[in-house]
Design a protein around this motif. Structure first.
Motif, PDB file in Angstrom:
ATOM      1  N   LEU A  84      -6.819  -1.985  -2.462  1.00 22.96           N
ATOM      2  CA  LEU A  84      -6.227  -2.599  -2.038  1.00 22.96           C
ATOM      3  C   LEU A  84      -6.655  -2.247  -0.172  1.00 22.96           C
ATOM      4  O   LEU A  84      -6.376  -3.829   0.738  1.00 22.96           O
ATOM      5  CB  LEU A  84      -5.009  -2.823  -2.162  1.00 22.96           C
ATOM      6  CG  LEU A  84      -4.302  -3.605  -2.576  1.00 22.96           C
ATOM      7  CD1 LEU A  84      -2.119  -2.732  -2.674  1.00 22.96           C
ATOM      8  CD2 LEU A  84      -3.764  -4.691  -2.844  1.00 22.96           C
ATOM      9  N   VAL A  96       0.936  -1.102  -0.075  1.00 20.50           N
ATOM     10  CA  VAL A  96       0.216   0.023   0.146  1.00 20.50           C
ATOM     11  C   VAL A  96       1.505   1.146  -0.145  1.00 20.50           C
ATOM     12  O   VAL A  96       0.450   2.544  -0.755  1.00 20.50           O
ATOM     13  CB  VAL A  96      -1.090  -0.072   1.650  1.00 20.50           C
ATOM     14  CG1 VAL A  96      -1.309   0.851   1.156  1.00 20.50           C
ATOM     15  CG2 VAL A  96      -2.008  -0.844   1.289  1.00 20.50           C
ATOM     16  N   GLU A 155      -7.169  -5.570   2.576  1.00 18.88           N
ATOM     17  CA  GLU A 155      -6.164  -5.613   3.161  1.00 18.88           C
ATOM     18  C   GLU A 155      -7.130  -5.823   4.585  1.00 18.88           C
ATOM     19  O   GLU A 155      -6.483  -6.785   5.913  1.00 18.88           O
ATOM     20  CB  GLU A 155      -5.064  -4.093   3.254  1.00 18.88           C
ATOM     21  CG  GLU A 155      -3.852  -4.010   2.652  1.00 18.88           C
ATOM     22  CD  GLU A 155      -2.840  -5.492   3.318  1.00 18.88           C
ATOM     23  OE1 GLU A 155      -2.468  -5.553   3.718  1.00 18.88           O
ATOM     24  OE2 GLU A 155      -3.091  -5.788   2.456  1.00 18.88           O
TER      25      GLU A 155
END
Lengths: 74, 259
Positions: free
Chosen positions: B229, B198, B233
Motif C-alpha cells: 500500500l 494504512v 500511496e
C-alpha cells in the motif's frame, strides 16, 4: 442504539464503491483497447486515462466520505 | 473479560488520531486563533524544502549537462510547462508561475506526509478547500475580466436546443459551482482515506504481533499489505498533485476560451 445504526449506515454507504470500481475498470479497459489500436498515441492516451481515473475515483471517495461522516460526525 | 478489555483498549486509539492539529505556538485574540500549528509547520517544510532544493541546485544557473537533482527539477518544470501549454495554449504562459507553485506545493505536501509519524497538510479539508475555492473564485474573476458579461454564455453550451435553455443553465450553474468544491474534496478524500487505511492495516499487524501462536506469524500478511500500500500511496500522492493541476488548467482554459 445510535452506535449500531451508525455502523449499519456506514456499511450501506460503502456499497456505492462497486459502481466506482466498475467505472475505473471501464476507463483502463478502453485505454488498453485504444492503445492496442494505435500504439503511437500511448503517451497522450495515458494522460487522459489517468485524468479519467482520478475523476472516477473522486466519486468513490465521495461515497467513502459519506460513510466516514455517518460513522464519526453524526 | 480479558479480550473485552483489550478491545476497549484498542478502540481508544481511533485511526483518525493522526490528523489531530497540535498548536505548537498558541496565539489567539478572543475567538480568532492564529496559532502556529503542526499543519503550519509542515506547510513551511514543504515550501522550504522545495525552495532549498531549487536554489541549491541552480547555483550559477546549473550545469549544461544536468546532474541527477537538476535533472529531477528540470523534469518537474518541463512537465508543468507542457501541461499549461497543452491545456491553455499561448495565452496561458502568464499563469505558469501560479500553476507551478500549486503543483509543487501539493506534490511536496503529499510526499512529506508519506514519511511515518509526519503530518499531511493536504489531508485536512480546510486546507484543500481553501486552495480549490481560491482557484474557483480566481478563474471566475479571470473569465469576467476577459469576456465581461458575455462570460454567462459559458452556461449555455453551443448547439443546444433553445427550449432546454432554462433547465440547462441551472444545471450548468450547479455543475460549475460544484467544480470548485470537488477539486478540494478529491484531494482531501484521497489523502485522508489513504492514510486511514494504512493506519488501520498497520494496527492489525501490530495487534496481531502482540498475540500468541499462529497469529503472531500471520501478522506478516497485513504487514506485507501495508508495504504494498505504501507504493500505492506514493503513486496516489503524485497522481493527485497532477490531477489537481491539470483540472486547474482545464478550468482556466474554459474561462479564457469559452468552450
Amino acid at each position: 442504539m445510535a452506535e449500531g445504526a451508525k455502523l449499519i449506515g456506514a456499511g450501506c454507504a460503502t456499497i456505492a464503491l462497486a459502481g466506482a470500481g466498475a467505472g475505473i475498470g471501464i476507463v483502463f479497459g478502453s485505454f488498453i483497447s485504444s492503445v492496442a489500436r494505435n500504439p503511437s498515441l500511448t503517451k497522450t492516451l495515458f494522460g487522459y486515462a489517468i485524468l479519467g481515473f482520478a475523476l472516477t475515483e473522486a466519486i468513490a471517495l465521495f461515497a467513502l466520505m459519506m460513510a466516514f461522516l455517518i460513522l464519526f460526525v453524526f | 473479560m480479558y479480550s473485552a478489555e483489550k478491545e476497549l483498549f484498542m478502540m481508544c486509539f481511533s485511526p483518525l488520531e493522526q490528523f489531530t492539529l497540535i498548536s505548537l505556538i498558541p496565539l489567539h485574540f478572543g475567538n480568532f486563533y492564529f496559532s502556529f500549528t503542526n499543519s503550519s509547520l509542515f506547510m513551511l517544510l514543504a515550501t522550504g524544502i522545495f525552495l532549498a532544493l531549487f536554489s541549491l541546485v541552480t547555483v550559477n544557473g546549473g550545469t549544461l549537462v544536468p546532474g541527477p537533482w537538476q535533472s529531477f527539477l528540470e523534469m518537474i518544470y518541463e512537465f508543468v510547462t507542457s501541461l499549461v501549454r497543452e491545456q491553455i495554449g499561448p495565452k496561458g504562459t502568464k499563469y505558469f508561475p501560479v500553476i507551478f507553485t500549486l503543483f509543487t506545493f501539493i506534490l511536496f505536501s503529499n510526499l512529506i506526509g508519506m514519511v511515518p509519524y509526519s503530518f499531511t497538510t493536504t489531508s485536512h479539508f480546510l486546507v484543500t478547500f481553501t486552495l480549490s475555492f481560491a482557484i474557483f473564485v480566481a478563474v471566475t474573476i479571470i473569465g469576467f475580466q476577459i469576456h465581461g458579461l458575455h462570460f454567462f454564455s459559458f452556461l449555455l453550451p453551443p448547439g443546444a436546443p433553445l427550449v432546454l435553455a432554462p433547465f440547462l443553465v441551472v444545471i450548468e450553474l450547479v455543475s460549475y459551482c460544484f467544480r470548485g468544491i470537488s477539486l478540494g474534496v478529491r484531494l482531501f478524500a484521497n489523502m485522508m482515506a489513504g492514510h486511514t487505511l494504512v493506519k488501520i492495516l498497520s494496527g492489525f499487524a501490530w495487534s496481531m504481533l502482540s498475540l500468541a501462536g499462529l497469529l503472531k506469524m500471520a501478522s506478516a500478511i497485513p504487514f506485507l499489505v501495508v508495504f504494498a500500500l505504501m507504493f500505492l500511496e506514493v503513486g496516489v500522492a503524485c497522481l493527485q498533485a497532477y490531477v489537481f493541476t491539470i483540472l486547474t488548467c482545464i478550468y482556466l482554459n474554459d474561462a479564457i476560451h469559452l468552450h
